[in-house]
Design a protein around this motif. Structure first.
Motif, short mmCIF file in Angstrom:
data_model
loop_
_atom_site.label_atom_id
_atom_site.label_comp_id
_atom_site.label_asym_id
_atom_site.label_seq_id
_atom_site.Cartn_x
_atom_site.Cartn_y
_atom_site.Cartn_z
N THR A 1 4.71 -4.85 -11.97
CA THR A 1 3.77 -3.81 -12.40
C THR A 1 2.74 -3.52 -11.32
O THR A 1 2.49 -2.35 -10.98
CB THR A 1 3.06 -4.24 -13.70
N VAL A 2 2.13 -4.58 -10.75
CA VAL A 2 1.11 -4.33 -9.73
C VAL A 2 1.76 -3.75 -8.47
O VAL A 2 1.14 -2.95 -7.76
CB VAL A 2 0.29 -5.60 -9.41
N TYR A 3 3.00 -4.13 -8.18
CA TYR A 3 3.72 -3.55 -7.05
C TYR A 3 3.88 -2.04 -7.24
O TYR A 3 3.57 -1.24 -6.34
CB TYR A 3 5.09 -4.21 -6.91
N MET A 4 4.35 -1.63 -8.41
CA MET A 4 4.56 -0.20 -8.66
C MET A 4 3.25 0.57 -8.69
O MET A 4 3.19 1.73 -8.26
CB MET A 4 5.32 -0.02 -9.97
N ILE B 1 9.85 2.60 -1.79
CA ILE B 1 9.55 1.93 -0.54
C ILE B 1 8.13 2.27 -0.09
O ILE B 1 7.86 3.39 0.37
CB ILE B 1 10.55 2.32 0.56
N PRO B 2 7.19 1.35 -0.22
CA PRO B 2 5.81 1.57 0.21
C PRO B 2 5.59 1.03 1.62
O PRO B 2 6.55 0.66 2.32
CB PRO B 2 5.03 0.74 -0.80
N ARG B 3 4.33 0.96 2.04
CA ARG B 3 3.98 0.27 3.28
C ARG B 3 3.76 -1.21 2.94
O ARG B 3 3.08 -1.52 1.98
CB ARG B 3 2.70 0.84 3.89
N SER C 1 0.85 -1.19 0.00
CA SER C 1 0.00 0.00 0.00
C SER C 1 0.88 1.24 0.00
O SER C 1 2.01 1.21 0.52
CB SER C 1 -0.90 0.01 1.24
N SER C 2 0.37 2.33 -0.56
CA SER C 2 1.12 3.59 -0.54
C SER C 2 0.80 4.39 0.71
O SER C 2 1.47 5.40 1.00
CB SER C 2 0.77 4.43 -1.77
N MET D 1 13.24 -7.21 -4.15
CA MET D 1 13.85 -6.70 -5.38
C MET D 1 13.49 -5.24 -5.64
O MET D 1 14.30 -4.47 -6.15
CB MET D 1 13.43 -7.56 -6.57
N MET D 2 12.27 -4.84 -5.29
CA MET D 2 11.76 -3.54 -5.69
C MET D 2 11.89 -2.46 -4.61
O MET D 2 11.78 -1.28 -4.90
CB MET D 2 10.29 -3.65 -6.10
N ASN D 3 12.14 -2.84 -3.37
CA ASN D 3 12.22 -1.86 -2.30
C ASN D 3 13.23 -0.75 -2.57
O ASN D 3 12.98 0.42 -2.25
CB ASN D 3 12.54 -2.54 -0.97
#
Length: 297
Positions: free
Chosen positions: A229-232, A256-258, A169-170, A250-252
């Motif tokens: 894609t869904v992560y971003m 960096i989201p919640r 989540s953002s 890999m994407m953090n």
């Protein structure tokens, strides 16, 4: 059951036609028919239903063919292992996995593998987990790395590691403090916007099963075939997403989201190595599996 008998019976089972099998074996059709009759006499049961077109296996024939394939695989693997010893353990391992698994696993496992087996080449065939399964089943790859959720039970599997599926989540969500990270009650996200993987994806089926179990009705605003894609999209504030912990690792560094566990105990599945039931692992393949498993120990 000698190797010639096994070879002939398997070829007939494959071709489902004695004449066609005879042509491929370079023997006459009467000679092959006589050979099959003799094998059935020794077995004490019919192997083929000759009254059907194409030729089909009897129940005894199905057991014969299954055992024969295992024996052929054992013989081939024995030859391979002896060749490994005699030829400095050279050869090739064909590995099927997704590009995400390749990126997260292979850089950590292959340097040590190459030190132990400098003459063994790893060839990756990267695709979705369903295609990986099919490639293992059809002999196009030796090993496959997939989530062990709803996979074919005709395949043998070894668990490599446990992986948590995480809610992205953002913004802050109502949550409880957990041992590793905060967790949310999955029922609290019903009606929220979600970016989800497409319906043919294994993770999507696992997520849908959890939604159904808890009566959660998400509002799907976007579908994609790509976890990243869904992560971003989730980090952008467009929607929530559920992705494997591997994607978060890999994407953090990018954004960096919640990140939340789903439920107090989390939502987990196993990642494993699969192979055909009639395939016996070589020493090099066993070592590769051990190194892949050690990645997350």
């Amino acid at each position: 059951m000698d190797s010639k008998q096994i070879q002939y019976i398997l070829k007939v089972a494959e071709c489902q036609n004695i004449t066609r099998a005879a042509e491929q074996l370079y023997v006459s059709q009467p000679a092959l028919s006589h050979f099959i009759s003799k094998a059935e006499e020794e077995l004490g049961a019919k192997i083929f239903n000759r009254g059907t077109t194409p030729l089909t296996l009897t129940q005894a024939g199905e057991h014969y063919v299954k055992t024969a394939r295992m024996m052929m695989a054992l013989e081939e693997n024995l030859r391979q292992e002896i060749d490994d010893l005699n030829n400095s353990r050279d050869g090739e391992i064909r590995l099927g996995l997704s590009d995400m698994r390749a990126t997260s696993l292979l850089p950590f496992a292959l340097p040590e593998f190459r030190r132990l087996y400098p003459n063994v080449t790893i060839k990756t065939v990267e695709s979705g987990s369903r295609t990986v399964e099919d490639n293992v089943r059809n002999g196009l790859v030796d090993l496959g790395i997939i989530p062990l959720y709803d996979y074919g039970q005709d395949l043998c599997a070894k668990v490599l590691y446990d992986e948590e599926l995480l809610l992205v989540s953002s913004e802050d969500l109502p949550c409880e403090r957990g041992n590793v990270r905060p967790w949310v009650d999955i029922e609290e996200v019903t009606g929220r916007d979600f970016a989800l993987l497409t319906g043919d994806n294994r993770l999507r089926r696992a997520v849908d099963a959890v939604f159904l179990e808890h009566g959660v009705k998400p509002r799907t605003v976007m579908e994609s075939r790509n976890n990243m894609t869904v992560y971003m999209l989730a980090t952008s504030g467009m929607a929530l997403a559920i992705v494997p912990e591997t994607v978060v690792r890999m994407m953090n560094p990018v954004r960096i989201p919640r990140i939340y566990s789903i439920g107090k105990s989390g939502f987990h599945w196993n990642i494993g190595a699969i192979r055909r039931e009639d395939a016996v692992l070589s020493g090099a393949q066993e070592q590769l599996i051990r190194l892949l498993r050690n990645r997350y120990l």
